[in-house]
Structure formats: C-alpha cells, structure tokens
Design a protein around this motif. Structure first.
Motif, PDB file in Angstrom:
ATOM      1  N   THR A 319     -25.201 118.833 -48.593  1.00  0.00           N
ATOM      2  CA  THR A 319     -25.276 117.453 -49.054  1.00  0.00           C
ATOM      3  C   THR A 319     -24.850 116.532 -47.918  1.00  0.00           C
ATOM      4  N   ASP A 320     -25.190 115.262 -48.058  1.00  0.00           N
ATOM      5  CA  ASP A 320     -24.800 114.318 -46.999  1.00  0.00           C
ATOM      6  C   ASP A 320     -23.411 113.731 -47.229  1.00  0.00           C
ATOM      7  N   GLN A 321     -22.739 114.172 -48.296  1.00  0.00           N
ATOM      8  CA  GLN A 321     -21.367 113.722 -48.506  1.00  0.00           C
ATOM      9  C   GLN A 321     -20.640 114.676 -49.440  1.00  0.00           C
ATOM     10  N   VAL A 322     -19.560 115.262 -48.962  1.00  0.00           N
ATOM     11  CA  VAL A 322     -18.716 116.110 -49.782  1.00  0.00           C
ATOM     12  C   VAL A 322     -17.267 115.866 -49.394  1.00  0.00           C
ATOM     13  N   THR A 323     -16.391 115.845 -50.365  1.00  0.00           N
ATOM     14  CA  THR A 323     -14.969 115.655 -50.100  1.00  0.00           C
ATOM     15  C   THR A 323     -14.292 117.015 -50.000  1.00  0.00           C
ATOM     16  N   VAL A 324     -13.559 117.211 -48.918  1.00  0.00           N
ATOM     17  CA  VAL A 324     -12.934 118.498 -48.641  1.00  0.00           C
ATOM     18  C   VAL A 324     -11.415 118.344 -48.671  1.00  0.00           C
ATOM     19  N   VAL A 325     -10.756 119.240 -49.369  1.00  0.00           N
ATOM     20  CA  VAL A 325      -9.291 119.247 -49.452  1.00  0.00           C
ATOM     21  C   VAL A 325      -8.788 120.573 -48.884  1.00  0.00           C
ATOM     22  N   PRO A 326      -8.133 120.573 -47.725  1.00  0.00           N
ATOM     23  CA  PRO A 326      -7.609 121.812 -47.146  1.00  0.00           C
ATOM     24  C   PRO A 326      -6.556 122.457 -48.042  1.00  0.00           C
ATOM     25  N   PRO A 327      -6.265 123.739 -47.822  1.00  0.00           N
ATOM     26  CA  PRO A 327      -5.338 124.477 -48.692  1.00  0.00           C
ATOM     27  C   PRO A 327      -3.933 123.888 -48.738  1.00  0.00           C
ATOM     28  N   THR A 328      -3.414 123.410 -47.596  1.00  0.00           N
ATOM     29  CA  THR A 328      -2.089 122.786 -47.529  1.00  0.00           C
ATOM     30  C   THR A 328      -2.177 121.592 -46.591  1.00  0.00           C
ATOM     31  N   SER A 329      -1.165 120.745 -46.628  1.00  0.00           N
ATOM     32  CA  SER A 329      -1.167 119.577 -45.758  1.00  0.00           C
ATOM     33  C   SER A 329       0.238 119.310 -45.239  1.00  0.00           C
ATOM     34  N   GLY A 330       0.306 118.519 -44.174  1.00  0.00           N
ATOM     35  CA  GLY A 330       1.579 118.175 -43.554  1.00  0.00           C
ATOM     36  C   GLY A 330       1.628 118.637 -42.109  1.00  0.00           C
ATOM     37  N   LYS A 331       2.672 118.259 -41.399  1.00  0.00           N
ATOM     38  CA  LYS A 331       2.800 118.639 -39.996  1.00  0.00           C
ATOM     39  C   LYS A 331       2.909 120.151 -39.867  1.00  0.00           C
ATOM     40  N   GLY A 332       2.126 120.708 -38.970  1.00  0.00           N
ATOM     41  CA  GLY A 332       2.113 122.156 -38.778  1.00  0.00           C
ATOM     42  C   GLY A 332       1.188 122.889 -39.729  1.00  0.00           C
ATOM     43  N   GLN A 333       0.545 122.152 -40.651  1.00  0.00           N
ATOM     44  CA  GLN A 333      -0.377 122.770 -41.613  1.00  0.00           C
ATOM     45  C   GLN A 333      -1.814 122.484 -41.194  1.00  0.00           C
ATOM     46  N   ASP A 334      -2.203 123.009 -40.044  1.00  0.00           N
ATOM     47  CA  ASP A 334      -3.562 122.793 -39.550  1.00  0.00           C
ATOM     48  C   ASP A 334      -4.482 123.903 -40.043  1.00  0.00           C
ATOM     49  N   TRP A 335      -5.741 123.540 -40.255  1.00  0.00           N
ATOM     50  CA  TRP A 335      -6.747 124.462 -40.778  1.00  0.00           C
ATOM     51  C   TRP A 335      -8.091 124.200 -40.121  1.00  0.00           C
ATOM     52  N   VAL A 336      -8.917 125.245 -40.084  1.00  0.00           N
ATOM     53  CA  VAL A 336     -10.311 125.107 -39.676  1.00  0.00           C
ATOM     54  C   VAL A 336     -11.191 125.470 -40.870  1.00  0.00           C
ATOM     55  N   LEU A 337     -12.038 124.540 -41.270  1.00  0.00           N
ATOM     56  CA  LEU A 337     -13.052 124.823 -42.286  1.00  0.00           C
ATOM     57  C   LEU A 337     -14.267 125.394 -41.564  1.00  0.00           C
ATOM     58  N   VAL A 338     -14.690 126.576 -41.982  1.00  0.00           N
ATOM     59  CA  VAL A 338     -15.869 127.228 -41.423  1.00  0.00           C
ATOM     60  C   VAL A 338     -16.974 127.169 -42.468  1.00  0.00           C
ATOM     61  N   LEU A 339     -18.121 126.621 -42.080  1.00  0.00           N
ATOM     62  CA  LEU A 339     -19.275 126.525 -42.965  1.00  0.00           C
ATOM     63  C   LEU A 339     -20.433 127.294 -42.351  1.00  0.00           C
TER      64      LEU A 339
END
Length: 353
Positions: A319-339
């Motif tokens: 789709t041309d627009q989707v909202t993504v919410v990573p598993p956790t958030s905050g400093k040190g909580q970095d993530w890579v979404l792989v599609l």
C-alpha cells in the motif's frame, strides 16, 4: 620487514590490510603530529613507486592515502597526495591493480570527494564523520553517494566506542553503544558500501601503566569485548542476507516529516523492489509508503541490531501508506523492519546464505 610480516600474517588469516603509505604529519604537522615534514611534489611519486613496487604482489592491501589530513588551501598538498597515489598505481601496473581511498579529517559536506573525486586513482570516497554523537552522518554519506561519476562511499572514522564525546568527556561523557549503532545503520542505509568500527582504547593499545591519550577507559585487551565490538557483525549479516549490490537508499518510503535528530528513521531497499530495510533508532511509530516494493504481498520481520535475532511480523498488503509500530520504543530500543516480496522466499534476516 616488520610491515611485510604483518601483511603476510593477515593474508594467511584471509584478512585485508588498510595500508597508509604515510601518516599525514609527514606532509604537514599542523597542530598535532611529530613529523618530520618530508614529502613534496618532487619526491612523493618516487616514494609511491617504491612502496607500490614493494607490495604489488599482495592482493590483500587496500591503499589509504592522506593519513588523517585535509589538504590546505593554497598549498601543494593536493599535488603531493596525487603524486604519491599515482606512483603506487604505476608500480602496481595500473589503476585496475589497486584499490584506493583517501582518509580526510572531518569535512562538510563532502569528504575525500572535495579534493579527489575525479582522480582516476580514487576508487571510493571516505568520510571521517568524527567523534560527536549529535550529528546526522547520513547526510554526508548521501552527498557523496549522489556525486557523478558514481563512486562508492564509506565512513572511515565514525564515533569510536569508549571515546569522549566531541573530545569533552567532562561535559558530554563518553560514547555509548546506542549512538554508535545508530550512526552505523544510518550510514549504510544512506548508501555507504560498508562501515568501519573503532575503539578509543584499542587504537592506542592502552595499558594501565601507559599515559593514555584523551582519557581511555580501560586496557585494550578488555575493550575487545565491548558491546559494539560484538554487535557490528549483526549489521554485516543483515546486509548480506539479502541482495547487496542492487541496494539503494530510498527515503521516499518514510512519509512522516522528521526532525534531524537521533530519532531519524531511514530506509533502504533493493532497486528491483524485492526487499526493504527501515531503521528505527528509538522505535518511533511511523507511516511508510510500500509502493516501491514489487510484490503485492509482503512478509515482515523485526530485526534486533543489538542481538542479531529476528522474529516474524504480520503479512502486509502493499500500500502507499501504512502505520508501523516497532516492538519497543525509547533510547537504546532500535529496530530494523525488514519487508520482503513474499514470492522471493528469502530466509530469516541476518542468516548468511
């Protein structure tokens, strides 16, 4: 002979050596270095030919010109470095037999490209983005990535682990893994062909009975087991688990207007649209445009840059627009979404082929 032995030892271990023909203080000392200042436009080529001839049979050498110095305006520095590089290439039998870059000091917006981008001996550009955590290094990588003619680009000296931030530990403290990881993923996703890692304790081989330069925190032997010394490999494994040479940066996938701070989300994908990686430095919710991807059905994964582990997310319709919410958030909580295009059958991210 000692250098010969080290290069041979590295070769026996299938390792490459980034070899500096000279440190920069042999051209000019400026405010640091001990010299002597010996290289001129008249002798630099001869020296380059000598050292190039000495190591022309070694195929595990990456030549790094420059030695942590920016050419001074109104000087002969550019000519000196050009002559040295040309001498090395000539001794090796031509540009096709050498791999060369130039190690500058911090410079904006371009690194080595500022002085040498069009030189035939320069195979890839280098930056030194330096030792401050609060800067958008991706901008400098992207600047050189977009130049013509196209040449690969690399951050040759980013923020080191255990390094005083901006050389001011009293007020700014020391670098932490969160900052180093963010810079690494920013740089590579912005188009860099790789990433270097450095440690403040290790480069100077610090020991407790040594004086130390700029406040090292621990002996170099202990520093070998610091967090980022073990986490760098997770970036490599991620990148090589998908087609690498067709990868391009694509910030158009990130729809939200962003401030240029340490929460900046950055995207890269395959030029064929078979996969995309989106890096979230602090796990911020974001809207993405998935239309550049090929398949109508996308498999999703969350990749943890701290551990190299991945777990499956939901199947997503393109789709041309989707909202993504990573598993956790905050400093040190970095993530890579792989599609991934579901039809490609890619394996788990981070698993080497």
């Amino acid at each position: 002979e000692y250098v010969d032995a080290i290069i041979d030892m590295a070769d026996s271990l299938d390792m490459y050596i980034a070899l500096l023909p000279s440190w920069g203080d042999k051209v000019f000392k400026n405010s640091w270095g001990t010299g002597p200042e010996i290289f001129t436009p008249d002798n630099a080529r001869a020296y380059g030919q000598w050292i190039g001839n000495r190591y022309k049979e070694h195929d595990n050498i990456i030549w790094i010109i420059g030695g942590d110095r920016n050419p001074r305006a109104g000087s002969t520095d550019i000519t000196v470095w050009n002559q040295m590089a040309e001498g090395i290439a000539a001794a090796a039998g031509g540009y096709g037999n050498t791999l060369m870059g130039f190690h500058p000091q911090p410079n904006r917006p371009g690194g080595s490209s500022t002085w040498f981008h069009n030189e035939p001996w320069l195979d890839f550009n280098m930056h030194q983005t330096g030792h401050c955590a609060n800067q958008g290094t991706y901008k400098f990588i992207l600047h050189d990535y977009d130049l013509n003619p196209t040449k690969p680009v690399l951050d040759g000296e980013p923020l080191y682990e255990d390094h005083p931030n901006c050389f001011n530990a009293k007020e700014l403290g020391y670098s932490i893994p969160d900052d180093i990881r963010r810079i690494m993923y920013w740089n590579v996703f912005a188009g860099a062909f790789g990433q270097t890692y450095g440690c403040h304790d290790v480069w100077q081989m610090h020991t407790l009975d040594g004086e130390g330069i700029n406040g090292p925190l621990r002996p170099w032997q202990q520093a070998l087991e610091l967090p980022m010394a073990n986490q760098v490999k997770h970036l490599k494994h991620l990148m090589l688990s998908r087609p690498f040479l067709t990868r391009v940066p694509d910030q158009t996938m990130v729809l939200d207007v962003q401030e240029e701070d340490d929460d900046f989300i950055i995207a890269t994908r395959d030029s064929e649209g078979t996969y995309a990686f989106i890096y979230f430095p602090k796990g911020k919710t974001c809207r993405l445009d998935l239309s550049p991807l090929k398949g109508n059905t996308l498999n999703s994964w969350w990749y943890d840059p701290r551990t190299g582990n991945a777990f499956t997310g939901p199947t997503i319709a393109k789709t041309d627009q989707v909202t993504v919410v990573p598993p956790t958030s905050g400093k040190g909580q970095d993530w890579v979404l792989v599609l991934d295009d579901a039809s490609m059958g890619f394996q788990e991210p981070g698993k080497m082929p």
